[in-house]
Design a protein around this motif. Structure first.
Motif, mmCIF file in Angstrom:
data_model
loop_
_atom_site.group_PDB
_atom_site.id
_atom_site.type_symbol
_atom_site.label_atom_id
_atom_site.label_comp_id
_atom_site.label_asym_id
_atom_site.label_seq_id
_atom_site.Cartn_x
_atom_site.Cartn_y
_atom_site.Cartn_z
ATOM 1 N N ASP A 164 2.355 82.334 -91.267
ATOM 2 C CA ASP A 164 1.642 81.141 -91.556
ATOM 3 C C ASP A 164 2.249 79.787 -91.765
ATOM 4 O OD1 ASP A 164 -0.614 83.171 -91.962
ATOM 5 O OD2 ASP A 164 -0.275 82.961 -94.249
ATOM 6 N N TRP A 165 3.583 79.889 -92.174
ATOM 7 C CA TRP A 165 4.329 78.815 -92.187
ATOM 8 C C TRP A 165 4.342 78.081 -90.552
ATOM 9 C CZ3 TRP A 165 5.750 75.063 -95.331
ATOM 10 C CH2 TRP A 165 6.816 74.378 -95.127
ATOM 11 N N SER A 166 4.725 78.897 -89.469
ATOM 12 C CA SER A 166 4.782 78.293 -88.061
ATOM 13 C C SER A 166 3.555 77.948 -87.799
ATOM 14 C CB SER A 166 4.982 79.657 -87.274
ATOM 15 O OG SER A 166 6.481 79.939 -87.633
ATOM 16 N N ALA A 167 2.424 78.561 -88.222
ATOM 17 C CA ALA A 167 0.958 78.216 -87.682
ATOM 18 C C ALA A 167 0.535 76.819 -88.391
ATOM 19 C CB ALA A 167 -0.143 79.181 -88.215
ATOM 20 N N ARG A 168 1.084 76.383 -89.408
ATOM 21 C CA ARG A 168 0.779 75.230 -90.331
ATOM 22 C C ARG A 168 1.718 74.169 -89.739
ATOM 23 N NH1 ARG A 168 -1.447 74.974 -95.226
ATOM 24 N NH2 ARG A 168 -0.107 73.228 -95.791
ATOM 25 N N GLN A 169 2.830 74.426 -89.170
ATOM 26 C CA GLN A 169 3.793 73.555 -88.552
ATOM 27 C C GLN A 169 3.326 73.023 -87.358
ATOM 28 O OE1 GLN A 169 6.280 72.504 -90.782
ATOM 29 N NE2 GLN A 169 5.043 73.866 -91.939
ATOM 30 N N ARG A 170 2.602 74.254 -86.672
ATOM 31 C CA ARG A 170 1.929 73.677 -85.208
ATOM 32 C C ARG A 170 0.826 72.791 -85.360
ATOM 33 N NH1 ARG A 170 3.284 79.062 -84.303
ATOM 34 N NH2 ARG A 170 1.311 79.816 -84.579
ATOM 35 N N THR A 171 0.151 72.795 -86.418
ATOM 36 C CA THR A 171 -1.236 71.767 -86.680
ATOM 37 C C THR A 171 -0.952 70.505 -87.131
ATOM 38 O OG1 THR A 171 -1.597 72.647 -88.809
ATOM 39 C CG2 THR A 171 -2.525 73.789 -86.935
#
Length: 171
Positions: A164-171
């Motif tokens: 979830d953290w990685s996905a948030r950082q990509r957006t």
């Protein structure tokens, strides 16, 4: 160990942080949601600081400096649980979120841990908002989990996954 953000430096604790951390940990406003009552003495803070230092520079638990002045701490005294505290003079300016986000980046970038946790008092709405802004989701609730200064506190539990953290950082 040192991490720099646009406005802050997060670094390992040192003995000369004693007075600054005592200013934080002896302030009843800062410790209202902390796991201990306000520190009564410099010796009490020294014991706390010594334990933070004893965890070693590899432990992802940091004092927070702003313009060379220690204003609090953020990080992981014991993985996977995040913790943070700031002197009230520095509240409401986004410093806690900036420091906690940097701590999370550091942990996910250097540790083999896939899930982080947080334990927050249900009445601590500012901390709840901070965790939720960073992507933490509520995972549970328990009553009477902490006794602080003779008063029982409840806990809301939060979690954040690496994915979830990685996905948030990509957006």
């Amino acid at each position: 160990m040192e991490i720099r953000t646009p406005r802050l430096t997060l670094r390992s604790a040192r003995p000369d942080d004693l007075k600054a951390m005592h200013a934080v940990l002896s302030d009843p406003r800062a410790t209202r949601w902390w796991s201990t009552p306000p520190h009564d003495s410099l010796e009490q803070t020294a014991t706390w600081l010594d334990s933070m230092i004893a965890n070693g520079p590899d432990q992802p638990d940091f004092v927070i400096e702003r313009d060379g002045v220690v204003i609090g701490k953020a990080g992981f005294w014991k993985l996977p649980e995040v913790g943070y505290i700031l002197h009230p003079d520095h509240w409401g300016q986004g410093f806690a979120g900036e420091a906690v986000a940097a701590s999370i980046d550091h942990v996910f970038g250097t540790r083999d841990v896939d899930d982080l946790t947080a334990d927050v008092d249900p009445e601590n709405t500012a901390s709840i908002r901070l965790l939720e802004r960073l992507g933490f989701v509520k995972t549970g609730f328990a009553e009477r989990t902490w006794e602080v200064g003779g008063e029982w506190k409840d806990s809301l539990y939060y979690g954040l996954s690496r994915a979830d953290w990685s996905a948030r950082q990509r957006t």
